[in-house]
Design a protein around this motif. Structure first.
Motif, PDB file in Angstrom:
ATOM      1  N   ILE A 264      91.918  55.861  12.386  1.00 24.12           N
ATOM      2  CA  ILE A 264      92.594  54.801  11.622  1.00 24.12           C
ATOM      3  C   ILE A 264      93.764  54.290  12.403  1.00 24.12           C
ATOM      4  O   ILE A 264      93.834  52.963  12.570  1.00 24.12           O
ATOM      5  CB  ILE A 264      93.039  55.234  10.063  1.00 24.12           C
ATOM      6  CG1 ILE A 264      91.930  55.426   9.240  1.00 24.12           C
ATOM      7  CG2 ILE A 264      94.108  54.535   9.627  1.00 24.12           C
ATOM      8  CD1 ILE A 264      90.958  53.764   8.920  1.00 24.12           C
ATOM      9  N   ASP A 265      94.295  55.074  12.793  1.00 32.88           N
ATOM     10  CA  ASP A 265      95.460  54.714  13.773  1.00 32.88           C
ATOM     11  C   ASP A 265      95.256  53.652  15.032  1.00 32.88           C
ATOM     12  O   ASP A 265      95.890  52.642  15.234  1.00 32.88           O
ATOM     13  CB  ASP A 265      96.352  55.703  14.466  1.00 32.88           C
ATOM     14  CG  ASP A 265      97.163  56.690  13.271  1.00 32.88           C
ATOM     15  OD1 ASP A 265      97.269  55.988  12.200  1.00 32.88           O
ATOM     16  OD2 ASP A 265      97.632  57.670  13.743  1.00 32.88           O
ATOM     17  N   ASN A 266      94.150  53.955  15.679  1.00 32.61           N
ATOM     18  CA  ASN A 266      93.726  53.167  16.521  1.00 32.61           C
ATOM     19  C   ASN A 266      92.893  51.859  15.970  1.00 32.61           C
ATOM     20  O   ASN A 266      93.235  50.653  16.437  1.00 32.61           O
ATOM     21  CB  ASN A 266      92.452  53.862  17.346  1.00 32.61           C
ATOM     22  CG  ASN A 266      92.709  55.126  18.467  1.00 32.61           C
ATOM     23  OD1 ASN A 266      93.936  54.980  18.640  1.00 32.61           O
ATOM     24  ND2 ASN A 266      91.814  55.958  18.679  1.00 32.61           N
ATOM     25  N   ALA A 267      92.241  51.737  14.870  1.00 29.07           N
ATOM     26  CA  ALA A 267      91.831  50.470  14.198  1.00 29.07           C
ATOM     27  C   ALA A 267      92.974  49.783  14.010  1.00 29.07           C
ATOM     28  O   ALA A 267      92.929  48.494  13.976  1.00 29.07           O
ATOM     29  CB  ALA A 267      90.979  50.857  13.011  1.00 29.07           C
ATOM     30  N   LEU A 268      94.112  50.371  13.351  1.00 30.54           N
ATOM     31  CA  LEU A 268      95.176  49.561  12.790  1.00 30.54           C
ATOM     32  C   LEU A 268      95.916  48.755  13.801  1.00 30.54           C
ATOM     33  O   LEU A 268      96.470  47.811  13.790  1.00 30.54           O
ATOM     34  CB  LEU A 268      96.144  50.378  12.092  1.00 30.54           C
ATOM     35  CG  LEU A 268      95.549  50.962  10.691  1.00 30.54           C
ATOM     36  CD1 LEU A 268      96.431  51.728   9.934  1.00 30.54           C
ATOM     37  CD2 LEU A 268      95.323  49.788   9.675  1.00 30.54           C
ATOM     38  N   LYS A 269      96.096  49.476  15.086  1.00 35.23           N
ATOM     39  CA  LYS A 269      96.459  48.981  16.255  1.00 35.23           C
ATOM     40  C   LYS A 269      95.969  47.712  16.887  1.00 35.23           C
ATOM     41  O   LYS A 269      96.444  46.917  17.644  1.00 35.23           O
ATOM     42  CB  LYS A 269      96.944  50.060  17.175  1.00 35.23           C
ATOM     43  CG  LYS A 269      97.758  51.073  17.032  1.00 35.23           C
ATOM     44  CD  LYS A 269      97.914  52.218  17.785  1.00 35.23           C
ATOM     45  CE  LYS A 269      98.742  53.308  17.323  1.00 35.23           C
ATOM     46  NZ  LYS A 269      98.954  54.374  18.376  1.00 35.23           N
TER      47      LYS A 269
END
Length: 270
Positions: A264-269
């Motif tokens: 999720i962190d990667n997707a949000l970035k």
């Protein structure tokens, strides 16, 4: 004994015999008539039974008939036929699309492990979630539980988005989620029993009536069609910005909190 008396006795005996034969003949005739009548009744009964069975077999199933029902979309929905279900803070810039089948055992594992983290992120405004319900397990097993559970989830959504999320979590919980081979969700009573563990749905007469009446059955079928047309091949599937979110294997949904947070962190970035 005189010849005359002997002759009279013989004549009387013959007459009695004749009368008895006539009586027997009448009894035999009546018996034959009763047998014929009984046979006709039996044939008619069999024909009637076959006719009834043919009519019953040709009647559409409940879910086939539900396709023609008038659509009733739950509150808190939007889009075509009310099949867009988005939950979360309007300020959240991104949306996590979640594809799940209520009977899916892997979905249950995901919800039991990662579900509370998803809800926490939604509550904090990290992202919104868009729920897409599927019922392909019903198709594979000739069952009804996925569709019926989707309909009940629609009834919960009509109460509130919070009730929907809590009910979804309860359905996937270790206590209530059945084995894939057990179609327990086809039973309205079972779905209501699970709902009674959710404060907003406990003894909620309107919710229970909607479940029993199948108020959102047509909506559940339309929701399933959204999944069928999505191109998604299995559940659970997670997407953000059109990209599939996976765990460390790069193929399947993240099944641990650590993998989910990283993905999720990667997707949000991005």
């Amino acid at each position: 004994m005189s010849k005359r008396n002997s002759q009279q006795a013989k004549t009387a005996a013959r007459e009695r015999l004749r009368i008895e034969r006539e009586r027997q003949a009448k009894r035999d005739k009546v018996k034959r008539q009763l047998i014929v009548a009984g046979s006709v009744v039996a044939v008619l009964a069999v024909a009637g039974g076959v006719g009834y069975a043919v009519v019953q077999n040709n009647k559409p199933s409940h879910w086939e008939a539900a396709k023609s029902d008038k659509l009733v979309a739950p509150a808190h929905t939007s889009g075509t036929n009310g099949t867009t279900v988005v939950i979360g803070k309007s300020s959240a810039k991104k949306t996590l699309v979640m594809y799940e089948d209520p009977r899916c055992p892997i979905c249950a594992q995901f919800e039991q492990t990662v579900g509370s983290t998803v809800k926490k992120d939604v509550d904090e405004g990290k992202f919104k979630i868009q729920y897409v319900g599927a019922s392909f397990i019903d198709t594979n097993t000739q069952g009804e539980g996925s569709k019926n559970a989707l309909s009940a989830m629609g009834a919960a959504l009509n109460v509130s988005p919070e009730a929907f999320l809590e009910y979804k979590s309860a359905l996937y919980s270790a206590k209530w989620h059945p084995e894939e081979t057990e179609d327990k969700f086809k039973d309205d009573g079972y779905l209501i029993k699970v709902a009674n563990t959710v404060p907003a749905l406990k003894d909620n007469a309107a919710f229970q009536k909607a479940v029993k009446d199948g108020t959102y059955d047509k909506w559940a079928l339309d929701m399933s069609d959204v999944f069928n047309k999505s191109g998604v091949q299995g559940t659970p599937t997670l997407k953000m910005d059109g990209k599939t979110i996976t765990g460390s294997d790069g193929k399947n949904a993240p099944m641990t909190v650590a993998e989910f947070n990283a993905a999720i962190d990667n997707a949000l970035k991005s």
